[in-house]
Scaffold this motif. Structure first.
Motif, PDB file in Angstrom:
ATOM      1  N   LYS A  20       0.806  -1.226   0.000  1.00 16.72           N
ATOM      2  CA  LYS A  20       0.000   0.000   0.000  1.00 16.72           C
ATOM      3  C   LYS A  20       0.833   1.268   0.000  1.00 16.72           C
ATOM      4  CE  LYS A  20      -3.938  -2.147   2.347  1.00 16.72           C
ATOM      5  NZ  LYS A  20      -4.891  -2.060   3.491  1.00 16.72           N
ATOM      6  N   SER A  23       0.379   4.490  -2.346  1.00 13.35           N
ATOM      7  CA  SER A  23      -0.999   4.522  -2.853  1.00 13.35           C
ATOM      8  C   SER A  23      -1.938   4.773  -1.682  1.00 13.35           C
ATOM      9  CB  SER A  23      -1.348   3.219  -3.589  1.00 13.35           C
ATOM     10  OG  SER A  23      -1.145   2.073  -2.771  1.00 13.35           O
ATOM     11  N   GLN A  24      -2.489   3.746  -1.077  1.00 14.95           N
ATOM     12  CA  GLN A  24      -3.411   3.949   0.042  1.00 14.95           C
ATOM     13  C   GLN A  24      -2.714   4.502   1.281  1.00 14.95           C
ATOM     14  OE1 GLN A  24      -5.161  -0.111  -0.261  1.00 14.95           O
ATOM     15  NE2 GLN A  24      -7.123   0.926  -0.090  1.00 14.95           N
ATOM     16  N   PHE A  58      -5.319   4.243  -9.063  1.00 14.15           N
ATOM     17  CA  PHE A  58      -3.931   3.793  -9.157  1.00 14.15           C
ATOM     18  C   PHE A  58      -3.754   2.835 -10.328  1.00 14.15           C
ATOM     19  CE2 PHE A  58      -4.694   4.822  -4.658  1.00 14.15           C
ATOM     20  CZ  PHE A  58      -3.802   5.882  -4.533  1.00 14.15           C
ATOM     21  N   GLU A  62       2.757   1.948  -8.263  1.00 16.28           N
ATOM     22  CA  GLU A  62       2.966   2.942  -7.211  1.00 16.28           C
ATOM     23  C   GLU A  62       3.931   2.481  -6.120  1.00 16.28           C
ATOM     24  OE1 GLU A  62      -0.516   3.977  -9.497  1.00 16.28           O
ATOM     25  OE2 GLU A  62      -0.054   2.127  -8.389  1.00 16.28           O
ATOM     26  N   SER A  63       3.846   1.236  -5.708  1.00 15.02           N
ATOM     27  CA  SER A  63       4.704   0.762  -4.621  1.00 15.02           C
ATOM     28  C   SER A  63       6.174   0.760  -5.044  1.00 15.02           C
ATOM     29  CB  SER A  63       4.293  -0.645  -4.182  1.00 15.02           C
ATOM     30  OG  SER A  63       5.153  -1.130  -3.180  1.00 15.02           O
TER      31      SER A  63
END
Length: 322
Positions: A20, A23-24, A58, A62-63
């Motif tokens: 995550k 992103s989150q 997303f 992203e990670s």
């Protein structure tokens, strides 16, 4: 912090999941968690080239992109061992499993190049095949991965979420090229599901008794094979009983109640939390838990578990419950 080895590389026995991050979990929180993990002696971080394409807003890179930026900002080189995965990134925006890139030779080469660029490195520490690709011969996949190792782009090979027979065939195919698959990643925790019942997500592949037997046999024969396990704390179900009902019918059986009773007995003896006893049980069994955390409190609890060593009697109490 306890440590283990993967392919001769020393890594922390606790792995921080970065799914995550970027992103989150916002950048500031993600960086703070990574910094705190390193301060506690953590050196092993897990990601994938598709995290988290399924979350609105997303795309799936992203990670890795965040981890590369964090490494550059901190001047991180070999201090952190980063494992990533390939094969499950959709080829079309908004796509799902039906459009995954898969494990063809071309997909492998492209994914390796992208991950190297995003992570800001010239060699991937550990690269897993994320999911099975029935459309591609295992020999083609392993030949492509072996080329990446020979070229210096990848250090170690791993496999995730593959059935045991496909795992053995793939490892045999890698040996033809002079390489080994040294790490596996599957779902596992102290509570055990009924294997004939679908888990709450079709994307999860759980460790089976056959797989455990295979891993133990390989280790006994002197062929190192490390098992890293995701969802070790079952989405908070040990700490928050109301979450247990969300695990679904796979865990709705007498063994769950019996194991929770044994877990609580060891919790009483140690003074640790349920989460800490579960993580210590996994580490003591030779597995590397991949933990997902959203705050420093959760991270600190997990790090403390890495220093908790259960007695043989306590392990027997946990193991004997069915």
């Amino acid at each position: 912090m306890r440590y283990t080895e993967i392919g001769g590389r020393k890594v922390s026995a606790l792995c921080l999941g970065a799914m995550k991050f970027g992103s989150q979990t916002d950048d500031a929180t993600s960086a703070a968690l990574l910094d705190r993990f390193m301060e506690a002696g953590g050196t092993f971080v897990d990601t994938a080239d598709c995290y988290q394409y399924w979350v609105d807003g997303f795309e799936g890179h992203e990670s890795e992109t965040f981890l590369g930026r964090w490494r550059r900002e901190r001047g991180i080189t070999d201090e952190v061992f980063i494992a990533t995965k390939l094969g499950a990134q959709p080829t079309v925006p908004g796509g799902g499993p039906e459009s995954w890139e898969g494990l063809s030779a071309g997909a492998v080469a492209t994914a390796v190049e992208r991950s190297l660029r995003r992570l800001g490195t010239d060699r991937l520490d550990l690269l897993y095949t994320h999911k099975e690709d029935p459309a591609t011969p295992l020999e083609e996949t392993m030949a492509a991965l072996s080329r990446a190792v020979d070229e210096g782009s990848v250090a170690l090979l791993g496999m995730s979420n593959h059935r045991t027979w496909r795992l053995e065939r793939a490892r045999a195919a890698a040996r033809v090229h002079g390489h080994r698959v040294t790490a596996l990643q599957y779902r596992y925790s102290y509570l055990q599901p009924r294997h004939e019942v679908q888990l709450e997500s079709p994307g999860f592949t759980h460790v089976t008794p056959e797989l455990l037997d295979y891993v133990n046999a390989e280790k006994a024969a002197g062929r190192d094979l490390v098992l890293t396990v995701y969802t070790p704390l079952l989405h908070g179900s040990y700490a928050r009983p109301e979450r247990a009902a969300e695990l679904g019918p796979a865990y709705d059986h007498p063994g769950t109640r019996n194991r929770l009773a044994a877990l609580d007995e060891v919790v009483r003896q140690t003074g640790a939390t349920r989460n800490q006893v579960v993580l210590s049980w996994l580490i003591g069994g030779g597995m590397v838990p991949v933990i997902g955390v959203s705050g420093t409190g959760q991270l600190d609890e997990a790090v403390e578990a890495a220093d908790l060593e259960l007695t043989p009697e306590q392990r027997e109490t946990l193991d004997a419950a069915h």
